[in-house]
Every structure is written in C-alpha cells, then in structure tokens.
Design a protein around this motif. Structure first.
Motif, short mmCIF file in Angstrom:
data_model
loop_
_atom_site.label_atom_id
_atom_site.label_comp_id
_atom_site.label_asym_id
_atom_site.label_seq_id
_atom_site.Cartn_x
_atom_site.Cartn_y
_atom_site.Cartn_z
N ASN A 1 0.26 0.50 -3.60
CA ASN A 1 0.93 1.13 -4.72
C ASN A 1 1.15 2.61 -4.42
O ASN A 1 0.20 3.39 -4.33
CB ASN A 1 0.08 0.96 -5.99
CG ASN A 1 0.77 1.48 -7.24
OD1 ASN A 1 1.22 2.62 -7.28
ND2 ASN A 1 0.84 0.64 -8.26
N GLU A 2 2.41 2.99 -4.26
CA GLU A 2 2.73 4.36 -3.86
C GLU A 2 2.25 5.39 -4.90
O GLU A 2 1.72 6.44 -4.55
CB GLU A 2 4.24 4.50 -3.66
CG GLU A 2 4.81 3.69 -2.51
CD GLU A 2 4.47 4.28 -1.16
OE1 GLU A 2 4.20 5.50 -1.09
OE2 GLU A 2 4.46 3.53 -0.17
N GLN A 3 2.46 5.07 -6.17
CA GLN A 3 2.05 6.02 -7.20
C GLN A 3 0.53 6.16 -7.25
O GLN A 3 0.00 7.26 -7.39
CB GLN A 3 2.58 5.56 -8.56
CG GLN A 3 2.34 6.58 -9.68
CD GLN A 3 2.95 6.14 -10.99
OE1 GLN A 3 2.79 4.99 -11.39
NE2 GLN A 3 3.66 7.04 -11.65
N LYS A 4 -0.16 5.07 -7.08
CA LYS A 4 -1.62 5.12 -7.07
C LYS A 4 -2.12 5.93 -5.88
O LYS A 4 -3.07 6.71 -5.99
CB LYS A 4 -2.18 3.70 -7.02
CG LYS A 4 -3.68 3.59 -7.18
CD LYS A 4 -4.09 2.13 -7.25
CE LYS A 4 -5.60 1.98 -7.38
NZ LYS A 4 -6.00 0.54 -7.46
N ASN B 1 10.49 0.54 -11.10
CA ASN B 1 10.02 1.41 -10.03
C ASN B 1 9.62 2.78 -10.57
O ASN B 1 8.58 3.33 -10.20
CB ASN B 1 11.11 1.55 -8.96
CG ASN B 1 10.70 2.38 -7.77
OD1 ASN B 1 9.53 2.41 -7.39
ND2 ASN B 1 11.65 3.08 -7.18
N ASP C 1 5.76 3.16 -10.40
CA ASP C 1 5.52 3.81 -9.11
C ASP C 1 6.11 5.21 -9.01
O ASP C 1 6.19 5.78 -7.93
CB ASP C 1 6.09 2.96 -7.97
CG ASP C 1 5.30 1.67 -7.78
OD1 ASP C 1 4.06 1.74 -7.68
OD2 ASP C 1 5.92 0.59 -7.75
N GLN D 1 9.09 3.71 -4.59
CA GLN D 1 9.42 2.53 -3.78
C GLN D 1 10.91 2.48 -3.44
O GLN D 1 11.76 2.89 -4.23
CB GLN D 1 9.04 1.26 -4.54
CG GLN D 1 7.54 1.04 -4.69
CD GLN D 1 6.93 0.37 -3.49
OE1 GLN D 1 7.53 -0.48 -2.84
NE2 GLN D 1 5.72 0.78 -3.15
N GLU E 1 -0.84 -4.89 -10.88
CA GLU E 1 0.50 -4.34 -10.68
C GLU E 1 1.57 -5.41 -10.88
O GLU E 1 2.61 -5.17 -11.49
CB GLU E 1 0.61 -3.72 -9.29
CG GLU E 1 1.96 -3.09 -9.02
CD GLU E 1 2.05 -2.53 -7.60
OE1 GLU E 1 3.13 -2.05 -7.24
OE2 GLU E 1 1.04 -2.58 -6.87
#
Length: 605
Positions: free
Chosen positions: A285-288, A347, A351, A355, A451
């Motif tokens: 997970n990019e945001q995480k 997205n 995120d 993404q 997610e």
C-alpha cells in the motif's frame, strides 16, 4: 514462468533496459547454461551471479510474519495448504534461474545441459558431488522418478510439460535425456527447473497425500528444523550443504535460520513487525508506506526502509469475473462493470493517488500492448488469423478513465448503456432483465484483506447507483482456496504475476483446456481459439521479433476480453527490515521477486 508471488506474491511476475538476445540457440556440445533466445550472458567460468554478494557472510536469521496458516509440508501436490516458500526452499532443480536475465538457466544439480538446434530433446549431466540433505547422492534414478511422479501425481503445474515428453532415458552414469513429442522451444528450460526429490524416501508411500507426518528430503541449503501447523515453520541452513562452491549458489543461502510465523490476517502481520516479532515486512500500500512507517524503531534507525525497483510486467491484479456464470458470460456486462469501477477516485481515496493503473496483462514491459492504439506489423498479422477476437483487440482498447470525482457520471452513464444493450434495465430502482430477474452476483474476498475490502466497499456504492446490489462474502484462507479451486465464485480478488519470459504456464492461466480443470489458474473460465493459438505461436517462436509480437497480440486479446477489473501497481517494491539484514547494491532485473529475499540477503551485526 511464473508462480503466485507473496500470495502471491508470487506473483508474477519489465521494461526499459530489458534486452533480449537475438537469434536462436544451437548447442553442438554440452553447455553450462541455456537461454530462451541467444546465449547465456555469463561465461562458463563465471564466479557468481552478477546480482549477489559472493563474499556475503554466513549467519543470522530472518523472521517473516505471514497471514493465514498451513496444514501440510508437502508443497508439490494440489491437496493441502503448504507454505508456498517450501516449493522453492526445500528442493533444488537441475538448473537455476538467473533473475537478472529474461529467461536464462545455469547449472545447479546439473553440471551441463545439451540440446539440438530445434530443441526436440535435452540432456542433463548431474554433478558428481550433488547430495541430498541426508548425505546420500543425487542420482539419475532420483531425477527420473521425480519427473515422472510430479508429471503424473504432482500439482497440475507439472503435468502439462510431462505430457510433452515422448521418452526419458538414462544415457550415462550421470546423464538423462528427454525427447519431446511437441514443438515447444521452452521445454528444455522448463524441465531444467523441476524439483528433484529422493526416490527412496517415497517408496511404499502415497505421494499425493498431504499432511505433516513426512518431512520431504531435498538437496537445497535448507532443511525443516521445527514447525507447528498454522503457527510457525523454521528452516535451518545445512552446514554440510553440498553446493556451496557451485558458481550459481555463491552468495546465496547466507542466513542460518529462516522462520515464518503465522497470524490471522494481513493487518496483524504489520503490527507484529512493528512490535519486533518479525524482522522484515513487505508493504504494497503506497499510502501506508508513505504515512505509517514512522514508528519509533524507524526513527531510531533500527528499522530500515528500502525501495527495490523492478522492470517486470505488472501481471494482472484486480477482480476477476467468472465467465462460467451466466451473469458474466456477456462481454457487454463485463465492460459495464469495468466502467462502473472508478479507479481514479478509489486510488485517491485509499492511496493518495500514488498508484498507477494496470493497463494490460504485460503492462510496464516490452511485451505489453499499446493501450488505445491499433495493432500494427507482425502483431496485426498474427491477430488476423482469428475470428473470435473481442472488440478492441485489433482496433485498440484502453480502460475507461474517470474525472476523479465520486459521482463518475460518464462512467456510470456508459455502464448503464452497456447493461441495456445486454438486456438489463433499471426497474423500480433495481437492475433487472426482461423477465424481471434481478442482476446480482457475489464478490468473494478473504478475511482480513482490509485494503481489498475498502476498495470493494467503494465499488459496491457505485454499483448501487446502477441498481446493482452485489453480495460481498469474506471467508477464511482455507475456504477461499477451496472455493476458487472449484471455481465456486462469481467475482473474486485475483492476482496473476507475469514475467519477461511467459511460456507454458500461460496455458494453465488462460488456455481453453485449463478452463474446465479444477485447480487451474484459469479463474475467468476463458475459452478462446485466439488465446490458445497465440500462446502456441509464442512458445514456438524462433526469434525475439516473433516472440514479442505473439505476446503483445496475446496481451491485446486478454485485455480486450474484459475478464478482470484491474487495480493499481507500483514499479517499486517496499521492504522494511531490521538494520542487520542486508541485500546487494546491484538489484536484479526482476527486483523483489522469487530468488531475492531471503535467498541473496545476509545478516551483519
């Protein structure tokens, strides 16, 4: 070839600097390696693979926190739930794959490989020093028994290639030869990667029975030292490992202990890592990754955050529609559900917009189609041979793009029109057909997939605006596997990793024969003469040009078939790990993939 990575991962599975060597392979004598096209990049006297630290120290341990559990330690059959890592870490094969080349093998158990120019046969010669972990020699009899047993009683992934073997014969004290009944230039490489087991261990025992009563013996650097089904599994490095000086193995298998601890779901694994109960954690997970990895051990430097770039295809990840079900048999319905999926809004919401979207099965690589562009040249010529092509395969297809707002008016308007074309209209606030039967389906998810569930919740909200009310069902890992194995689902989360060297596994993924074979990877149930034919063309291509063209054409047919609602991807893997765990400066072409962690990592105090 590919399998399910990080579960998968496996996954799975590359663009930019990727270069295929042109020409065909012709061995007049035994060689130290083999490439799908051209010659291996490394010379016969190579010291180690280019992406390893040949001088890495031995010692230390790594602990993984894994979601789910296991009830078997027999990873080579379909029955049972075995840790997927055991398939790669207990057994060795005749040849080993270099993940810094598209598809090249070098000798491991075998000291040499020989094949003719047409690749109608292949012969391997075993190393005299090769031994199983119990000290007994690896013999030609072990190889022959392993290949036949896997091909007849093993997991379906092994059976397709075995059916293409006409004869298997011992040709010398340490040599075995396979002659093929099918034109398939990949077969010598496929056979080079089969696990080799100890024949004597299985005498009088049922090979296709899962469980934990028998610990398989392999020849790899690791052996199972301890386990508790569903709780933990520990592998120890064999101090007497026979192959430590084999060039392919130098700089690999550096850690003394590899432990897998099992937890109920993915969220718990992250908390276990933060608490110091695991020494490494992969984050998808990019945001995480950007917002939640600032806990005290990161701030103190005890935990390191590493970004691992890769050049491999995205593969296909998203929500697969099972066309065996009447509700998804119409491509217009599948197209409508893709238009209703508001990727841009999802997205941004989940995120932070980090993404990129997967645009095709081989996206992000030299094998991927050009979204929205018509087919040209050899690709167009290959597609012209088929009449069962979905709309967009030739003229060009691209996924819909929303304006990023939650309402997604254009996408929902197009979805509504497509549903009407397929015979579905909104009646009293609910999507129904002419007979008044409601349009509904089940979305199958795994417990703990936070997610994925968040994505589906946003998707369901959009579908409800169309009068569609799907049922979302979350089940445990065992039930999920049982249901998808039997194709007992309407829509399910799906991740199929792909590589720069697609081959025979493509038939298992989406070949017509596998559509009716329970346990196959063809979850969408597609049966297409074009897909079958293009896979065959890809497998028999004799040069780089035709291979790429066939794969691009295949990518077009798969993507335009609207079988999967794709989600996002990143061309960088994120691994958090304790500072003592190290990896080489040279990152292989495949990045964080099979053969990377823990194989080439080491530990320093």
């Amino acid at each position: 070839m590919k399998s399910d990575l990080f579960q998968m991962l496996r996954c799975s599975l590359i663009a930019g600097s990727v270069v295929f060597a042109a020409g065909t392979m012709a061995h007049a004598e035994p060689s130290h390696g083999i490439a799908m096209y051209g010659d291996p990049a490394l010379p016969p006297d190579f010291v180690s693979l280019p992406h390893v630290n040949a001088d890495a120290p031995k010692g230390g341990k790594i602990t993984f926190a894994e979601a789910g559990g296991f009830d078997s330690i027999h990873p080579l059959i379909r029955k049972g739930r075995a840790p997927w890592q055991l398939r790669f870490m207990l057994f060795e094969s005749l040849m080993g794959r270099s993940y810094d080349e598209p598809f090249t093998l070098y000798g491991v158990l075998a000291e040499s490989i020989e094949t003719d120019e047409a690749r109608t046969w292949v012969e391997f010669t075993l190393r005299e020093e090769a031994k199983f972990s119990d000290g007994s020699p690896v013999t030609v009899a072990d190889v022959m028994w392993s290949y036949e047993t896997l091909g007849t009683e093993g997991h379906p992934r092994y059976q397709g290639a075995w059916q293409k073997v006409e004869t298997m014969e011992q040709t010398g004290p340490r040599s075995v030869k396979f002659t093929f009944n099918t034109e398939d230039r990949e077969l010598p490489l496929i056979l080079g990667m089969r696990p080799v087991l100890k024949k004597a261990q299985w005498e009088g025992k049922a090979f296709d029975t899962s469980g934990v009563d028998l610990t398989p013996i392999g020849s790899s650097p690791y052996v199972i030292s301890d386990f508790d089904p569903g709780r933990y599994l520990t592998l120890k490095r064999n101090p007497d490992y026979w192959g430590k000086d084999v060039p392919f193995m130098r700089g690999q298998a550096n850690l003394d202990e590899i432990r897998f601890d099992y937890y109920g779901d993915g969220d718990v694994t992250f908390e276990a890592f933060k608490a110091g109960e695991a020494s490494t954690h992969r984050e998808t997970n990019e945001q995480k990754w950007a917002t939640q990895f600032n806990f005290p051990s990161v701030q103190s430097g005890d935990v390191v955050l590493s970004d691992i770039p890769h050049q491999r295809p995205t593969g296909i990840k998203g929500y697969v529609m099972n066309t065996r079900r009447d509700v998804f048999s119409d491509i217009r319905v599948r197209d409508a559900l893709i238009h209703a999926f508001n990727f841009e809004f999802i997205n941004q919401t989940l995120d932070g917009g980090a993404q990129k979207r997967i645009l095709s099965y081989f996206h992000n690589s030299v094998l991927g189609m050009e979204p929205g562009q018509p087919a040209e040249g050899r690709v167009a010529e290959m597609l012209a041979a088929y009449s069962d092509l979905p709309q967009g395969a030739v003229e060009g297809y691209s996924l819909p793009v929303s304006d990023g707002s939650e309402r997604n008016r254009a996408g929902l308007r197009r979805a509504m029109a497509l549903m009407e074309e397929a015979g579905w209209t909104v009646q009293d606030g609910e999507m129904k057909n002419a007979s008044g039967h409601p349009f509904s389906f089940e979305i199958l998810l795994k417990n703990g997939a936070t997610e994925t569930r968040q994505t589906i919740d946003l998707y369901v909200s959009a579908l409800q605006r169309l009068g569609i009310n799907p049922v979302v069902t979350s089940v445990d890992d065992a039930q999920y596997k049982e249901r998808v194995t039997a194709f007992d689902f309407d829509m399910a989360y799906y991740w199929r990793g792909l590589s720069l060297s697609p081959g025979n596994e493509q038939k298992l993924y989406w070949g017509s024969e596998s559509a009716g074979q329970e346990g196959s990877r063809n979850w969408m149930g597609v049966r297409s003469a074009a897909i079958d034919g293009l896979i065959d063309t890809m497998l028999t291509a004799k040069d780089q040009k035709d291979f790429r063209a066939a794969t691009k054409a295949l990518d077009r047919v798969l993507t335009a078939g609207r079988y999967v609602i794709p989600v996002g991807y990143s061309n960088t893997s994120h691994i958090a790990h304790v500072k003592g765990l190290k990896f080489p400066d040279t990152i292989p072409m495949y990045g964080d993939y099979l053969g990377f962690q823990p194989e080439i990592w080491w530990f320093e105090e």
